[in-house]
Design an enzyme around this catalytic site. Structure first.
Site, short mmCIF file in Angstrom:
data_model
loop_
_atom_site.label_atom_id
_atom_site.label_comp_id
_atom_site.label_asym_id
_atom_site.label_seq_id
_atom_site.Cartn_x
_atom_site.Cartn_y
_atom_site.Cartn_z
N GLY A 192 43.51 39.24 35.15
CA GLY A 192 42.67 40.35 34.74
C GLY A 192 42.57 40.49 33.19
N SER A 193 42.08 41.69 32.93
CA SER A 193 41.74 41.83 31.50
C SER A 193 42.87 42.18 30.52
CB SER A 193 40.79 43.15 31.49
OG SER A 193 41.45 44.44 31.84
N GLY A 197 46.26 44.32 31.51
CA GLY A 197 47.41 43.40 31.61
C GLY A 197 48.48 44.29 30.83
N GLU A 214 47.71 36.50 33.24
CA GLU A 214 46.62 35.74 32.89
C GLU A 214 45.65 36.41 32.62
OE1 GLU A 214 47.32 32.68 32.65
OE2 GLU A 214 48.95 32.30 34.18
N CYS A 250 37.32 32.74 33.26
CA CYS A 250 38.27 33.20 32.01
C CYS A 250 38.31 31.97 30.93
CB CYS A 250 39.63 33.73 32.45
SG CYS A 250 40.30 32.13 33.52
#
Length: 518
Positions: A192-193, A197, A214, A250
């Site tokens: 995610g963001s 994170g 990630e 991403c």
């Protein structure tokens, strides 16, 4: 809404560990086969769920998610036996004979927690699950609440193919994640963001839960002065990745750094590539939609901010798309190319995660590198289109990134030999293929030292050491004598003793004793 009873999820996972079955190859292959059956027997259902959540057409779902998962399962089924085999390692001379090995065992109880992402809700939920099961770990899967159809399908199907203690699905949002993160896990993998994170990492630290994050970021793509001459091919490769999943990828090209000599040809071919792939009206094409109305609104506002600067005399320009072509209620954002957006615009500060492609013009490599550094120090992916390997190496060395590509990009996940992961601000840790087995297991050192007086070497390693020959020889042996290479346990005791005797009576060893005694 009732609070999540996390303990009821943990208890059956602990029972799996207590049974010891998850240590075996058979158990792991059984779970992988169950996952394969779930995936292959419900391909159409998963495709329909993805379409309902993201309006992603079935072919794109197959090559960008489904097939990657199937190939990953097959690789684990094919190679897991070899990966699980203990690795024999050398031992110290003064401990001979000593049998040393490294075993890769499941992570700590109760198991692993996988927090999936909305952009590839099938792939980024099941790909890490393969690694977790291959490593012998029971698992909790928390799909993204932003894709409710695929989340509900996971919740429906997984109990049909797995025992409760093996894989369980938790639906919900931040409240459920907060409840789960109060417990210790063998591993927590989050996609995610960067903002979320950081929250996950802080929560994990309180329970000493290791994490794989990630996170993505702004991935630069460089169109160098010596870019390949086939600009139509260059733009096909860039636009296809940029607009795959409507830019919600991403490793997608977040912005372009284009050498001034290539600007005209790149812009022309990029617009043509969009038209070739999605037609003059992309809204009626196969283009995926943005996940939610809120995310759509954010992207439209990014475009509107730049449009306002163009009206006030700035040098920015929009080549195609624009806010007027977007439809908020339909979660449609038109493919938009922006030349020279202001560096202080939100578009150049935040990860775009949509079908908007900013183009910045540069004159020298040093200027391009300076821009990259000012935007993001550690992108997830760096792409450089250049004929020169040395120029590519120069950019790679000067711009640390999770991954890099020359004359292509964004296809990393499809390459079976590649691990997937970021660096610094773009993520922590990596997984996929053998790397998944590595991160979802613990390397456990194990040694066996036969307990016989003959192997004590006169108590050489024990106190008192004194200042004489015993002390000198011990230090010499520890410092200079080579390690003993791995010896198969099937060697008989007599063979081992004979080998040790041969070493101790050798001319070289006797010469060493003479030197040490002197």
């Amino acid at each position: 809404m009732a609070s999540l009873d996390v303990q009821s999820l943990i208890d059956p996972m602990v029972e799996v560990h207590k049974s010891g079955e998850n240590l075996t190859l058979d158990w792991r292959l059984k779970q992988l086969q169950s996952l394969m059956r779930m995936v292959t027997e419900n391909e159409q259902e998963f495709g329909k769920a993805i379409f309902k959540d993201l309006q992603k057409e079935f072919t794109e779902f197959c090559y960008s998610e489904l097939i990657i998962v199937i190939k990953e399962i097959k690789q684990f089924q094919r190679e897991l036996r070899g990966w699980m085999k203990p690795t024999q390692v050398s031992s110290m001379f003064v401990l001979a004979p000593c049998f040393c090995e490294v075993r890769q065992v499941p992570l700590s109880q109760p198991g692993c927690l996988i927090i999936g992402a909305f952009n590839y809700p099938f792939l980024l939920s099941l790909l890490p699950l393969i690694g977790s099961l291959g490593g012998g770990n029971p698992c909790i899967l928390k799909p993204s609440e932003l894709c409710p159809t695929i989340s509900s399908l996971f919740a429906k199907l997984i109990p049909q193919y797995f025992d409760k203690g093996v894989v369980q699905v938790v639906e919900g949002g931040p409240n459920e994640i907060n409840a789960l993160m109060k417990e210790h896990w063998g591993m927590c993998l989050f996609t995610g963001s960067q903002r979320v994170g950081k929250i996950i990492q802080q929560a994990a630290a309180k329970t000493l839960t290791p994490t794989i994050l990630e996170l993505g970021g702004k991935c630069p793509t460089v169109i160098a002065e010596d870019c390949p001459d086939a600009m139509d091919v260059v733009c096909n490769r860039i636009i296809s990745i940029k607009l795959m999943n409507c830019g919600q990828t991403c490793v997608s090209h977040d912005y372009i750094l284009c050498h001034e000599s290539k600007l005209s040809s790149f812009c022309n071919e990029a617009v043509i590539a969009i038209d070739r792939m999605y037609g003059s009206n992309p809204k009626t094409s196969e283009l995926t939609r943005i996940v939610t109305r809120k995310h759509t609104q954010r992207l439209i506002e990014l475009i509107e901010q730049v449009e306002r600067t163009t009206r006030t005399g700035e040098k920015s320009s929009i080549l195609c798309g624009g806010s007027k072509s977007c439809v908020l209620d339909e979660k449609y954002v038109a493919p938009t190319i922006v030349v020279n957006p202001p560096m202080d615009s939100t578009m150049m500060k935040d990860e775009i995660f949509g079908p908007i492609l900013p183009i910045l013009v540069y004159k020298t490599d040093e200027e391009a590198l300076s821009i990259i550094e000012s935007v993001n120090t550690n992108p997830l992916a760096l792409c450089v289109f250049t004929k020169s390997k040395s120029r590519y190496e120069k950019f790679m060395a000067a711009c640390p990134s999770g991954m890099a590509a020359r004359n292509d990009g964004g296809v990393f996940m499809g390459i079976s030999g590649f691990a997937f992961g970021g660096l610094g601000t773009s993520g922590i840790g990596s997984y996929k293929g053998k790397q998944s087995f590595e991160v979802f297991t613990h390397k456990k050192s194990s040694m066996y030292h036969p307990c016989q007086p003959a192997f004590e070497f006169g108590g050489l390693r024990y106190h008192p050491h004194g200042n004489g020959f015993k002390s000198k020889f011990l230090l010499f042996a520890v410092k200079y004598l080579p390690s003993i290479p791995p010896i198969d346990r099937v060697l008989t005791l007599g063979t081992t003793v004979a080998a040790a005797t041969a070493i101790l009576t050798s001319h070289a060893f006797q010469s060493t004793l003479t030197i040490v005694s002197a």
